[in-house]
Design an enzyme around this catalytic site. Structure first.
Site, PDB file in Angstrom:
ATOM      1  N   ASP A   1      -3.598 -10.870  -1.758  1.00  0.00           N
ATOM      2  CA  ASP A   1      -3.989 -10.274  -0.478  1.00  0.00           C
ATOM      3  C   ASP A   1      -5.468  -9.908  -0.563  1.00  0.00           C
ATOM      4  OD1 ASP A   1      -4.199  -7.889   1.493  1.00  0.00           O
ATOM      5  OD2 ASP A   1      -2.098  -8.427   1.762  1.00  0.00           O
TER       6      ASP A   1
ATOM      7  N   ASP B   1      -4.242 -12.469   4.568  1.00  0.00           N
ATOM      8  CA  ASP B   1      -5.515 -11.984   5.113  1.00  0.00           C
ATOM      9  C   ASP B   1      -6.691 -12.390   4.232  1.00  0.00           C
ATOM     10  OD1 ASP B   1      -4.700 -10.325   3.094  1.00  0.00           O
ATOM     11  OD2 ASP B   1      -4.713  -8.478   4.275  1.00  0.00           O
TER      12      ASP B   1
ATOM     13  N   GLY C   1      -2.042   2.037   4.994  1.00  0.00           N
ATOM     14  CA  GLY C   1      -2.423   0.658   5.299  1.00  0.00           C
ATOM     15  C   GLY C   1      -1.335  -0.178   5.944  1.00  0.00           C
TER      16      GLY C   1
ATOM     17  N   HIS D   1       0.808  -1.238   0.000  1.00  0.00           N
ATOM     18  CA  HIS D   1       0.000   0.000   0.000  1.00  0.00           C
ATOM     19  C   HIS D   1       0.839   1.286   0.000  1.00  0.00           C
ATOM     20  CE1 HIS D   1      -3.637  -2.262   0.508  1.00  0.00           C
ATOM     21  NE2 HIS D   1      -3.305  -2.710   1.707  1.00  0.00           N
TER      22      HIS D   1
END
Length: 430
Positions: free
Chosen positions: A172, A261, A145, A137
């Site tokens: 991600d 994630d 982020g 990010h």
């Protein structure tokens, strides 16, 4: 296919010791847990293990603005209150707090990705792994982020010295916006991001209509997904799109960001992927037999992050791992069941067949707009940027690239079990 992949693995024990602060979801400690799990399965015996060099500020400024890098280097928790304007300008604060050893943390994870790219460039390995990297990010002049330095952009810039075309793939749960933005106007890098998309979901970008601009038009690919996608839907879509991308774009090297994630049960995620589903994407990309740089990324249920990246290290080594986790320093985190696999999630899957079909058709249609893989005029390759600070006597004249920290085999008491370095391909004497 290559007969046996040579794998370089980058790790520095210090990277897992930093603390973002109470209640912050980013826990670098997950990197220590991953590394010890890799050790407990004896995977380190099948790879070359390196401690990355700490990236120099001037290396970080190959992408980031010099004033931003300088501020990151200078700021600390005790002085941050003195610089409210810079803190706001560079977007430091709640999501991206200033913490002890923050800059060194950035230097280590960025150094790992840069070193990984250099080893691939010099054909010293086929696959390079830096689980500490993947902070996708961060922007040129600002943190975002939980990401301060965008190691992926720095690694890709390194790869572009030797490769006409670099393919970046991101699994991600969050859109890989920093990497996409950095290469939005060029056809030298194709970015492909599979992510949850919605106005209320960070970072809010990554619509299928975002395709790049100018020379980069059609070279940014976004696969926006809804909550609850499962292994079957995800891997089917992934394989269809990635095979077409590789066939059309013909990259010389692939960078794969494996943010964990997107797993079921993640503290910040909303997908239903199992570790096997996530790892299937890694297995599929490896099969192309192209030079491959693999990084970590997000992942906020740390015991599952460690499980996932260990399984994926095994996949990259063609090694099937037993489900029962061997004893290791962090075994209590995996109890009571102490198993490697996790069940898939139970979030309702809002990705209908027709929705996924529409996304797939749109992406394939955009790929058809690329007539052929772009070529690059041959030019002299700029030198690997490096500031040596070692003793000339240490230098091995047979080594093809600078032999500083990045190319010294290492062993440290807290990273290896005693007696584990008696096999020749694991570590040389230093």
């Amino acid at each position: 296919m290559r007969s046996k992949d040579r794998i370089s693995y980058f790790y520095d024990g210090d990277v897992g010791n930093v603390y973002f602060g109470p209640n912050h979801p980013m826990k670098p400690h997950r990197l220590c847990m991953t590394h010890h799990l890799v050790l407990s399965y004896d995977l380190h015996k099948k790879m070359e293990i390196y401690r990355p060099h700490k990236a120099y500020p001037v290396e970080l400024a190959q992408f980031h603005s010099a004033d931003y890098v300088e501020f990151l280097q200078r700021i600390n928790p005790d002085t941050q209150h003195l610089f409210p304007e810079e803190m706001a300008k560079f977007k430091l604060g709640e999501d991206c707090p200033v913490f002890d050893d923050m800059f060194e943390f950035c230097q280590i994870y960025a150094g790992g990705t840069i070193d990984a790219a250099r080893r691939l460039n010099n054909q010293l390995c086929d696959i390079a792994i830096n689980w500490a990297g993947g902070l996708h990010h961060a922007k040129k002049c600002e943190a975002s982020g939980f990401c301060y330095i965008n190691d992926l952009v720095l690694g890709i810039l390194e790869l572009l010295k030797y490769h006409a075309r670099v393919l970046y793939i991101d699994i991600d749960v969050h859109h890989g916006d920093g990497v996409e933005e950095a290469f939005y106007f060029t056809d030298r890098v194709m970015t492909v991001s599979f992510h949850k998309y919605g106005n209320l979901f960070f970072p809010g970008s990554g619509d299928v209509k975002e395709i790049g601009e100018r020379e980069g038009k059609f070279y940014a690919i976004n696969i926006p997904l809804k909550d609850g996608i499962d292994d079957t839907s995800f891997t089917r879509l992934f394989k269809t799109i990635i095979s077409k991308v590789v066939e059309t774009y013909r990259p010389g090297v692939i960078v794969l960001q494996c943010g964990a994630d997107s797993l079921a049960g993640d503290r910040l995620g909303c997908f239903n992927l199992s570790i096997d589903g996530h790892a299937e994407c890694v297995r599929f990309v490896k099969k192309f037999g192209l030079p491959l740089l693999v990084t970590g990324g997000g992942g906020y249920t740390k015991e599952n992050v460690a499980r996932c990246w260990t399984v994926e290290t095994g996949v990259l080594l063609d090694t099937e791992l037993p489900n029962e986790i061997p004893d290791n320093e962090y075994i209590k985190y995996f109890s009571p069941e102490c198993s490697l696999r996790i069940p898939t999630g139970h979030i309702e899957n809002f990705n209908s067949k027709s929705y996924l079909g529409t996304i797939k058709m749109q992406v394939l249609e955009n790929l058809r707009c690329i007539q052929h893989a772009p070529s690059v005029q041959m030019q002299e390759v700029p030198p690997d940027f490096y500031i040596p600070d070692f003793d000339e006597d240490e230098k091995n004249p047979d080594e093809r690239i600078d032999q500083h920290t990045q190319d010294k085999h290492i062993q440290r008491d807290d990273e290896y079990y005693e007696g584990d370095n008696d096999n020749d391909h694991n570590m040389d004497d230093v």
